[in-house]
Design an enzyme around this catalytic site. Structure first.
Site, mmCIF file in Angstrom:
data_model
loop_
_atom_site.group_PDB
_atom_site.id
_atom_site.type_symbol
_atom_site.label_atom_id
_atom_site.label_comp_id
_atom_site.label_asym_id
_atom_site.label_seq_id
_atom_site.Cartn_x
_atom_site.Cartn_y
_atom_site.Cartn_z
ATOM 1 N N ARG A 49 64.891 93.982 -49.563
ATOM 2 C CA ARG A 49 63.657 93.636 -48.832
ATOM 3 C C ARG A 49 63.944 93.158 -47.411
ATOM 4 O O ARG A 49 63.020 92.808 -46.676
ATOM 5 C CB ARG A 49 62.913 92.521 -49.584
ATOM 6 C CG ARG A 49 62.357 92.946 -50.949
ATOM 7 C CD ARG A 49 61.893 91.717 -51.723
ATOM 8 N NE ARG A 49 60.924 90.958 -50.976
ATOM 9 C CZ ARG A 49 60.778 89.622 -51.070
ATOM 10 N NH1 ARG A 49 61.549 88.906 -51.862
ATOM 11 N NH2 ARG A 49 59.859 89.012 -50.358
ATOM 12 N N LYS A 50 65.228 93.110 -47.021
ATOM 13 C CA LYS A 50 65.576 92.546 -45.710
ATOM 14 C C LYS A 50 65.762 93.646 -44.668
ATOM 15 O O LYS A 50 66.493 94.607 -44.910
ATOM 16 C CB LYS A 50 66.874 91.744 -45.794
ATOM 17 C CG LYS A 50 66.816 90.584 -46.752
ATOM 18 C CD LYS A 50 68.188 89.902 -46.808
ATOM 19 C CE LYS A 50 68.318 89.059 -48.051
ATOM 20 N NZ LYS A 50 69.648 88.519 -48.251
ATOM 21 N N ASP A 73 59.389 89.257 -30.521
ATOM 22 C CA ASP A 73 58.951 89.257 -31.925
ATOM 23 C C ASP A 73 58.019 90.447 -32.188
ATOM 24 O O ASP A 73 58.107 91.118 -33.223
ATOM 25 C CB ASP A 73 58.247 87.929 -32.232
ATOM 26 C CG ASP A 73 58.049 87.693 -33.724
ATOM 27 O OD1 ASP A 73 58.776 88.296 -34.531
ATOM 28 O OD2 ASP A 73 57.165 86.893 -34.084
ATOM 29 N N LYS A 115 69.710 84.733 -21.313
ATOM 30 C CA LYS A 115 70.896 84.842 -20.455
ATOM 31 C C LYS A 115 70.582 84.708 -18.980
ATOM 32 O O LYS A 115 71.417 84.281 -18.185
ATOM 33 C CB LYS A 115 71.581 86.190 -20.704
ATOM 34 C CG LYS A 115 72.104 86.290 -22.131
ATOM 35 C CD LYS A 115 73.041 87.447 -22.292
ATOM 36 C CE LYS A 115 73.882 87.354 -23.523
ATOM 37 N NZ LYS A 115 74.990 86.435 -23.445
ATOM 38 N N ASN A 120 69.103 84.619 -27.401
ATOM 39 C CA ASN A 120 69.956 84.086 -26.331
ATOM 40 C C ASN A 120 69.325 84.439 -24.992
ATOM 41 O O ASN A 120 69.198 85.618 -24.644
ATOM 42 C CB ASN A 120 71.353 84.711 -26.400
ATOM 43 C CG ASN A 120 72.142 84.144 -27.565
ATOM 44 O OD1 ASN A 120 72.101 82.937 -27.812
ATOM 45 N ND2 ASN A 120 72.822 85.000 -28.297
#
Ligand SMILES: CCCCCC/C=C\CCCCCCCC(=O)SCCNC(=O)CCNC(=O)[C@H](O)C(C)(C)COP(=O)(O)OP(=O)(O)OC[C@H]1O[C@@H](n2cnc3c(N)ncnc32)[C@H](O)[C@@H]1OP(=O)(O)O
Length: 254
Positions: A208-209, A163, A187, A185
């Protein structure tokens, strides 16, 4: 160079004194925003607790910074207490309903989650940014206090450093953003106290994304430990009162 919005966002939330000049004039050839008078230590510089892999990768990427194609991102644990009023203003503007719930006195003690551990025990990392490639590489050495299953990192610790890395990639392009979605994920478990590389890529921006993906790999690239995709949203002030530029240019007195 950073976009102006991003430079201001970083400056405003980092405890800059004396104001942040426009990104273009910063001369950010090697270390991002290193001109700033920041009140605490830069954790992204070599420390005795760094292992030889971490140190070697730091040296390799630092060399890549010499021609200006890569920039090392500085990293601090705390903004100065004097800036806490800016945080109050920030919260009031973007999340007015949270403004009443947050204990403003505690804001002066706020520090970045990933930098809250004793040296070598938690998150040791340094990030390098390549603007042309829209990439951030994070060299991460996790400490023994990040254990989950015996001998391996806790998945939450891996999620945190992911993050932080994809988040920083979104911040340098989008300014003030928040994670809306993080898909991971797992792994292969990551051995505790090992050093890994987190390669993040800004895939696209739609309004805005911001869509950012990343891979966590062993330093020889042979093991893919984790893959993630994320969505960050550029925040819009709910109240117009907060002026980020004003907060940067007129910092509170020491
Ligand atoms: C910022 C400068 C910092 C500088 C210094 C920092 C130093 C180091 C930082 C290291 C990096 C750390 C990064 C860590 C980031 C986090 O962990 S943030 C914490 C976790 N996230 C949250 O708590 C966010 C909670 N959610 C919200 O607050 C809101 O939902 C939102 C702000 C994400 C979005 O709200 P809003 O602004 O009102 O937008 P919306 O209208 O709701 O949505 C806009 C469009 O996006 C689409 N969308 C929203 N959420 C999602 C989702 N989860 N999945 C898919 N799509 C989503 C939404 O549909 C809208 O789309 P359209 O416009 O309709 O197409």
């Amino acid at each position: 160079m950073l976009g102006r919005g991003a430079a201001r966002a970083l400056g405003a939330l980092r405890g800059v004194r004396g104001g942040a000049p426009p990104a273009r004039s910063l001369g950010l050839s090697r270390r991002l925003l290193s001109f700033e008078k920041v009140l605490d230590k830069d954790h992204s510089l070599p420390k005795p607790c760094w292992g030889k892999d971490m140190r070697r990768l730091f040296d390799q990427f630092t060399k890549k910074c010499e021609d200006g194609s890569w920039i090392q991102l500085a990293s601090y644990e705390q903004i100065s207490a004097q800036r806490s009023q800016d945080f109050s203003a920030f919260i009031h503007a973007y999340f007015p309903s949270a403004s009443e719930v947050i204990n403003k006195e505690k804001l002066s003690q706020a520090q970045l989650f990933t930098r809250g551990f004793e040296d070598g025990m938690g998150f040791e990392y340094v990030m390098f940014y390549n603007k042309a490639e829209k990439r951030i590489v994070c060299v991460f050495q996790g400490g023994p206090h990040l254990q989950g299953m015996p001998g391996f990192f806790h998945g939450g610790a891996t999620a945190t450093i992911i993050d932080a890395t994809v988040g920083m990639n979104a911040i340098v392009s989008g300014g003030i953003v928040m994670t809306a979605n993080l898909n991971i994920n797992f792994k292969s478990p990551i051995p505790l106290c090992s050093t890994v590389l987190i390669n993040s890529q800004l895939d696209k921006i739609e309004g805005r994304k911001l869509f950012v993906s990343c891979k966590v790999q062993s330093i020889d690239g042979k093991i893919l430990y984790t893959e993630a995709t994320s969505l960050f949203i550029m925040l819009e002030p709910k109240k117009k009162k907060y002026d980020l530029k004003e907060a940067v240019l007129n910092p509170l007195p020491a």
